[in-house]
Design a protein around this motif. Structure first.
Motif, short mmCIF file in Angstrom:
data_model
loop_
_atom_site.label_atom_id
_atom_site.label_comp_id
_atom_site.label_asym_id
_atom_site.label_seq_id
_atom_site.Cartn_x
_atom_site.Cartn_y
_atom_site.Cartn_z
N LEU A 25 36.81 59.03 57.59
CA LEU A 25 35.82 58.31 56.80
C LEU A 25 35.16 57.17 57.57
CD1 LEU A 25 38.02 57.79 53.60
CD2 LEU A 25 36.59 59.77 54.13
N PHE A 26 33.89 56.95 57.23
CA PHE A 26 33.20 55.71 57.52
C PHE A 26 32.85 55.10 56.16
CE2 PHE A 26 32.56 58.09 61.38
CZ PHE A 26 32.72 57.14 62.38
N LEU A 27 33.37 53.90 55.91
CA LEU A 27 33.21 53.26 54.62
C LEU A 27 32.20 52.13 54.73
CD1 LEU A 27 36.96 53.06 53.53
CD2 LEU A 27 35.34 54.95 53.27
N LEU A 28 31.16 52.18 53.89
CA LEU A 28 30.10 51.19 53.92
C LEU A 28 30.14 50.32 52.67
CD1 LEU A 28 29.14 53.24 56.07
CD2 LEU A 28 26.80 52.97 55.17
N ALA A 29 29.99 49.02 52.85
CA ALA A 29 29.85 48.08 51.74
C ALA A 29 29.45 46.74 52.36
CB ALA A 29 31.13 47.94 50.93
N ARG A 30 29.04 45.82 51.51
CA ARG A 30 28.56 44.54 52.04
C ARG A 30 29.63 43.47 52.10
NH1 ARG A 30 24.30 43.06 47.18
NH2 ARG A 30 25.74 43.35 45.43
N ASN A 31 30.71 43.61 51.30
CA ASN A 31 31.79 42.62 51.30
C ASN A 31 32.81 43.01 52.36
OD1 ASN A 31 34.33 41.27 50.69
ND2 ASN A 31 33.37 40.60 48.78
N GLY A 32 32.78 42.33 53.49
CA GLY A 32 33.61 42.71 54.62
C GLY A 32 35.10 42.66 54.35
N ASP A 33 35.56 41.61 53.66
CA ASP A 33 37.00 41.47 53.41
C ASP A 33 37.51 42.60 52.52
OD1 ASP A 33 37.08 39.19 54.94
OD2 ASP A 33 36.92 37.81 53.23
N GLU A 34 36.81 42.87 51.42
CA GLU A 34 37.21 43.97 50.53
C GLU A 34 37.16 45.30 51.26
OE1 GLU A 34 36.06 42.63 45.98
OE2 GLU A 34 34.65 43.85 47.13
N LEU A 35 36.11 45.49 52.04
CA LEU A 35 35.92 46.76 52.74
C LEU A 35 37.04 47.01 53.75
CD1 LEU A 35 34.04 49.18 53.21
CD2 LEU A 35 32.85 47.80 54.93
N ARG A 36 37.38 46.00 54.53
CA ARG A 36 38.44 46.18 55.53
C ARG A 36 39.78 46.44 54.87
NH1 ARG A 36 34.98 42.55 58.40
NH2 ARG A 36 35.75 40.76 57.20
N ALA A 37 40.05 45.76 53.75
CA ALA A 37 41.31 45.99 53.04
C ALA A 37 41.37 47.42 52.50
CB ALA A 37 41.44 44.98 51.90
N THR A 38 40.27 47.91 51.94
CA THR A 38 40.23 49.28 51.42
C THR A 38 40.43 50.28 52.55
OG1 THR A 38 38.83 48.71 49.54
CG2 THR A 38 38.77 51.00 50.30
N ALA A 39 39.73 50.09 53.65
CA ALA A 39 39.83 51.02 54.78
C ALA A 39 41.26 51.06 55.32
CB ALA A 39 38.85 50.61 55.88
#
Length: 265
Positions: free
Chosen positions: A34-48
């Motif tokens: 997966l490549f996961l896109l979103a604007r909130n970096g902290d939430e995105l990195r935690a999800t990934a």
């Protein structure tokens, strides 16, 4: 069920939470990287990180704001530098119903703010990534819209128009990309129990049992199954449409709403 998606590459826009996160988890469970896109970096990195650890796949966070064309273009360049092509593009972006006042009284700027994220934002993502989608028959685009695009939902004028526009664009793109063997579909959720909605329901229930309150609430909204959907159920629908088993499905709306739009009276 093994959908034959192992080692395929998926890009999910709006993947840090809610339905987008559910889609990411469903595709990861099938073995997609997966490549996961979103604007909130902290939430995105935690999800990934959580998805990579749980499913043993690659989950790469790529910060992108779909309301900013330069940001989406840069995200596509990041993915293009990492892989020669992708198989699946899923878009799950948009705003919640932010206000309860009459939408027709809003300013142009308030109308446009929603359109920039849901309609134009999704088109930006597709514009920048569609050239990377495989043309070997495995190429898939799945847009997440909403039941308000198929019915009148008060007071969601802007919200409903945006969903209806993306439903229309899905049909157009299905025809436009058919020659490359890419299918384009939309999943149309009803009311889904995202993290925010689950917290809201707990507060609204008060001293009443939350499950009982939720059954009453969903029943009052015309949902015959008397519950709202799970993000996992939307993720499963996307995974099916992304698979070879859905190779003859394009330009369609897969409604996952517990009967909300059946208009049962």
């Amino acid at each position: 069920m093994d959908l034959g998606l192992r080692d395929r590459i998926a890009v999910i826009a709006g993947a840090s939470k809610g339905i987008g996160k559910g889609i990411a988890r469903a595709l990861a469970a099938e073995g997609c990287n997966l490549f996961l896109l979103a604007r909130n970096g902290d939430e995105l990195r935690a999800t990934a990180s959580a998805i990579a650890d749980e499913f043993g796949v690659t989950a790469t966070p790529v910060i992108a704001d779909v309301s900013d064309p330069d940001s989406v273009r840069a995200a596509a360049a990041t993915v293009r530098a990492a892989v020669p092509e992708i198989n699946i593009l899923a878009t799950s972006v948009g705003t919640a119903i932010r206000r309860q006042d009459r939408t027709i009284t809003w300013s142009d700027e308030d109308w446009q703010a929603d359109i920039e994220i849901k309609v134009t934002g999704i088109l930006r993502v597709i514009r920048e990534f569609e050239g990377m989608i495989a043309s070997d028959g495995s190429g898939r685009i799945v847009n997440i819209t909403g039941a308000s695009g198929m019915m009148t939902w008060m007071p969601a004028l802007n919200y409903g128009m945006n969903n209806a526009a993306v439903i229309h664009a899905t049909g157009y793109l299905a025809a436009d990309l058919a020659g490359r063997g890419i299918t384009v579909n939309t999943v149309v959720p009803g009311i889904i129990g995202t993290e925010w909605r689950e917290g809201w329901a707990g507060g609204m229930a008060g001293d009443q049992d939350k499950a009982d309150w939720l059954a009453d609430f969903c029943g009052s909204k015309g949902i015959p199954v008397r519950r709202w959907g799970k993000v996992e159920e939307i993720g499963d629908a996307v995974a099916f449409l992304a698979s070879d088993r859905a190779g003859y499905i394009t330009g369609t709306r897969l409604v996952v709403d517990g009967g909300l739009t059946a208009n049962i009276r």
